[in-house]
Design an enzyme around this catalytic site. Structure first.
Site, PDB file in Angstrom:
ATOM      1  N   LYS A 281       6.547   1.878  -6.997  1.00  0.00           N
ATOM      2  CA  LYS A 281       6.782   0.419  -6.999  1.00  0.00           C
ATOM      3  C   LYS A 281       5.695  -0.310  -7.780  1.00  0.00           C
ATOM      4  O   LYS A 281       5.984  -1.161  -8.605  1.00  0.00           O
ATOM      5  CB  LYS A 281       6.733  -0.161  -5.568  1.00  0.00           C
TER       6      LYS A 281
ATOM      7  N   ARG B 165       9.727  -5.116   4.247  1.00  0.00           N
ATOM      8  CA  ARG B 165       9.710  -3.735   4.728  1.00  0.00           C
ATOM      9  C   ARG B 165      10.425  -3.596   6.071  1.00  0.00           C
ATOM     10  O   ARG B 165      10.526  -2.487   6.587  1.00  0.00           O
ATOM     11  CB  ARG B 165       8.260  -3.305   4.940  1.00  0.00           C
TER      12      ARG B 165
ATOM     13  N   ARG C 165      -7.337   4.724  -2.564  1.00  0.00           N
ATOM     14  CA  ARG C 165      -7.008   4.053  -1.306  1.00  0.00           C
ATOM     15  C   ARG C 165      -7.335   4.929  -0.112  1.00  0.00           C
ATOM     16  O   ARG C 165      -7.067   6.125  -0.121  1.00  0.00           O
ATOM     17  CB  ARG C 165      -5.517   3.695  -1.289  1.00  0.00           C
TER      18      ARG C 165
ATOM     19  N   ARG D  10       3.324   7.256   7.101  1.00  0.00           N
ATOM     20  CA  ARG D  10       3.926   6.155   6.328  1.00  0.00           C
ATOM     21  C   ARG D  10       5.351   6.511   5.881  1.00  0.00           C
ATOM     22  O   ARG D  10       6.239   5.656   5.852  1.00  0.00           O
ATOM     23  CB  ARG D  10       3.047   5.826   5.108  1.00  0.00           C
TER      24      ARG D  10
HETATM   25  P1  AMP Z   1       1.402  -0.643  -0.017  1.00  0.00           P
HETATM   26  O1  AMP Z   1       0.257  -0.972  -0.918  1.00  0.00           O
HETATM   27  O2  AMP Z   1       2.656  -1.383  -0.357  1.00  0.00           O
HETATM   28  O3  AMP Z   1       1.635   0.847   0.105  1.00  0.00           O
HETATM   29  O4  AMP Z   1       0.979  -1.162   1.442  1.00  0.00           O
HETATM   30  C1  AMP Z   1      -0.152  -0.625   2.091  1.00  0.00           C
HETATM   31  C2  AMP Z   1      -0.089  -0.909   3.570  1.00  0.00           C
HETATM   32  O5  AMP Z   1      -0.132  -2.331   3.802  1.00  0.00           O
HETATM   33  C3  AMP Z   1       1.171  -0.441   4.291  1.00  0.00           C
HETATM   34  O6  AMP Z   1       1.120   0.933   4.642  1.00  0.00           O
HETATM   35  C4  AMP Z   1       1.163  -1.367   5.509  1.00  0.00           C
HETATM   36  O7  AMP Z   1       0.196  -0.946   6.445  1.00  0.00           O
HETATM   37  C5  AMP Z   1       0.664  -2.677   4.925  1.00  0.00           C
HETATM   38  N1  AMP Z   1       1.789  -3.504   4.444  1.00  0.00           N
HETATM   39  C6  AMP Z   1       2.039  -3.862   3.158  1.00  0.00           C
HETATM   40  N2  AMP Z   1       3.144  -4.600   3.067  1.00  0.00           N
HETATM   41  C7  AMP Z   1       3.626  -4.713   4.326  1.00  0.00           C
HETATM   42  C8  AMP Z   1       4.773  -5.326   4.893  1.00  0.00           C
HETATM   43  N3  AMP Z   1       5.668  -5.974   4.116  1.00  0.00           N
HETATM   44  N4  AMP Z   1       4.952  -5.250   6.240  1.00  0.00           N
HETATM   45  C9  AMP Z   1       4.074  -4.609   7.014  1.00  0.00           C
HETATM   46  N5  AMP Z   1       2.978  -3.973   6.550  1.00  0.00           N
HETATM   47  C10 AMP Z   1       2.744  -4.019   5.211  1.00  0.00           C
END
Ligand code: AMP
Length: 220
Positions: free
Chosen positions: A18, A93, A166, A177
């Site tokens: 993404k 999400r 990360r 996840r």
């Molecule tokens: P990402 O960078 O999109 O992989 O997001 C990293 C982490 O941020 C996720 O594993 C969640 O813990 C949190 N997170 C990001 N976006 C959301 C969302 N829309 N709803 C809930 N948690 C989120």
């Protein structure tokens, strides 16, 4: 309802590409890339109360609460650079988040144009996540094996020399996840399918191959 075709949502499992594809779309369409994960990580680095609360959840691979994330996105969508559109990466999400986004868009007199699901098999996701890193300065994304920097230690895009991995990109957190994605995020897909907004593309190819598929769906 007015729309110009540039109100986009990218959905994919963690490591599904993404972020990488959102950056390509951002440059092609000239609309901002809104990554909720990045916003939360920035808030965590800044040490805000929201950021610290989120960091504890993110590091364990858990979602942050819907009201927190909806508040964050609502404020961000009010900023002037989102007027012509945006690429949402990592939001919505959950079903309540998807419904809240519809309400926000309705209030602004606009609507989503496309929701694109990038499909990637689990074994590839794990390989992608475990080796990935990004430029601390410009956010350009790399991978130890699939996409190293052209010159070791120097960002191809901005010449930066500092890179970040990360904390949640480790085996245990990735497995959790992925399970959460299956259980909580995939039920959002039929919601958009019903609205006629959903397209699904194969995300297992190269960055360029996946971008080409996105280009065909969005038509840029
Ligand atoms: P990402 O960078 O999109 O992989 O997001 C990293 C982490 O941020 C996720 O594993 C969640 O813990 C949190 N997170 C990001 N976006 C959301 C969302 N829309 N709803 C809930 N948690 C989120």
């Amino acid at each position: 309802m007015i729309s110009n075709g540039k109100h986009l949502v990218l959905m994919a499992p963690p490591g599904g590409g993404k972020g990488t594809q959102a950056r390509v779309l951002r440059d092609a369409l000239h609309v901002p890339h809104l990554s909720t994960g990045e916003m939360l990580r920035n808030a965590g680095r800044a040490g805000t109360p929201l950021g610290l609360q989120a960091k504890a959840l993110i590091d364990k691979g858990n979602f942050v609460p819907d009201d927190m994330i909806v508040g964050l996105i609502s404020e961000r969508l009010d900023e002037p650079d989102c007027k012509e559109g945006f690429i949402l990466d990592g939001f919505p999400r959950t079903l309540p988040q998807a419904k809240a986004l519809d309400e926000l868009m309705f209030e602004k007199g606009t609507r989503l144009d496309h929701v694109i699901e990038i499909q990637v098999p689990n074994d590839l996701i794990i390989q992608r996540i475990i080796g990935r890193f990004s430029c601390t300065d410009c956010g350009a994304m790399y991978h130890d094996t699939f996409k190293p920097t052209k010159v070791f230690g120097i960002c191809d895009e901005c010449g930066g020399t500092s890179f970040t991995r990360r904390q949640d990109d480790n085996w245990e957190t990735v497995v959790s996840r992925l399970k959460t994605y299956q259980a909580i995020t995939t039920p959002v897909l039929p919601y958009y399918e019903y609205q006629g907004l959903l397209s699904s593309i194969d995300g297992a190819g190269t960055v360029e191959a996946v971008s080409e598929k996105l280009r065909k769906v969005i038509g840029f």
